[in-house]
Enzyme design. Structure first.
Site, short mmCIF file in Angstrom:
data_model
loop_
_atom_site.label_atom_id
_atom_site.label_comp_id
_atom_site.label_asym_id
_atom_site.label_seq_id
_atom_site.Cartn_x
_atom_site.Cartn_y
_atom_site.Cartn_z
N LEU A 161 0.85 -1.23 -0.05
CA LEU A 161 -0.06 0.17 0.14
C LEU A 161 0.92 1.31 -0.03
CD1 LEU A 161 -2.42 -1.08 2.78
CD2 LEU A 161 -2.54 -1.62 0.49
N CYS A 162 0.55 2.12 -0.77
CA CYS A 162 1.30 3.56 -1.10
C CYS A 162 1.06 4.36 0.61
CB CYS A 162 0.77 4.27 -2.00
SG CYS A 162 1.42 6.11 -1.88
N VAL A 163 2.34 4.57 0.94
CA VAL A 163 2.22 5.20 2.28
C VAL A 163 1.55 6.36 2.67
CG1 VAL A 163 4.49 6.17 2.05
CG2 VAL A 163 3.57 5.67 4.40
#
Lengths: 123, 130
Positions: free
Chosen positions: B77-79
């Protein structure tokens, strides 16, 4: 094809700057490519050309200003920036006003651009 | 062939995120390699641990968890997208003093560099949604 070209990535920006989150995510991705020195080209198409509007004020919406972020692209050596000339006309965006230098492409040049990249992320 | 997927779609709206998971299972079944699935923008909601679906709908989470647990697929997941949408692992929850993790442990949280790496390492990068 050189190694750079075979690894090359084209980001196609299709969304207006502040209507939804994808424009922001796209600019973040472009800047990350620059930071990692990963070759990348950008194409603004459809409503995405609105990201090139001058005198944006994202801060007045409580958001980061996309125009200011785009203006920093050359600092990351991202200079292959294009926009769909037809969309530019339709949305009234002209290249001389853009926060980042961008080259207009006609339909034929667009096809060539899409063909010559190994991978395309459209967002 | 080595694939990576980029998922932009909200799993609670429409079928695009489900299509991505089905595509992932199909390509593995056909003998291809799946390097990574990267979730960006609304796509990070695919990692939500606590979504509850009506009995006549399947939970889209199961297909993702199976990819990680049964096939060792890297689910990232993109932070930036994740934090903004309250999608936290134990570490981020502790760091920002929130109640606890909100993502399933099959997923990890990392930066856009993981998407760029996936692009470089894969023959095909397929985007779902956007």
């Amino acid at each position: 094809m050189s190694d750079d070209e075979t690894r090359s990535l084209l980001l196609v920006f299709r969304h207006s700057p502040y209507g939804e989150g994808l424009a922001r995510a796209g600019v973040d991705l472009a800047l990350a490519c620059g930071a990692f020195e990963h070759p990348v080209s950008l194409l603004f198409a459809g409503a995405g050309v609105l990201q090139l509007c001058p005198r944006q004020d994202g801060n007045s919406l409580g958001l980061k200003d996309i125009g200011k972020q785009l203006a920093s692209l050359p600092l990351y050596d991202i200079e292959s920036v294009y926009f769909d000339a037809e969309a530019g006309t339709r949305y009234g965006v002209s290249p001389q006003d853009s926060p980042v230098p961008a080259e207009p492409l006609d339909a034929q040049a667009l096809q060539r651009l899409l063909r010559e990249h190994r991978q395309i992320i459209s967002l | 062939m080595i694939y990576s997927l980029l998922v932009l779609s909200d799993p609670t709206r429409g079928s695009m995120a489900r299509n991505a998971a089905a595509f992932a299972h199909t390509l593995l079944a056909r003998g291809h390699e799946l390097h990574r699935v990267f979730f960006l923008d609304k796509g990070v909601l695919c990692g939500a641990a606590c979504g509850i679906y009506p009995q006549d709908e399947s939970s889209p989470l199961d297909a993702w968890v199976s990819l990680a647990q049964d096939h060792g697929v890297d689910l990232v997941l993109c932070v930036t997208s994740a934090l903004r949408q309250g999608m936290l692992d134990e570490r981020e929850a502790a760091r920002f003093e929130r109640g606890g993790a909100t993502i399933h442990p099959a997923f990890t949280i990392s930066g856009l560099g993981q998407l760029i790496d996936a692009s470089a390492a894969s023959d095909r990068l397929i985007t779902f949604g956007g």
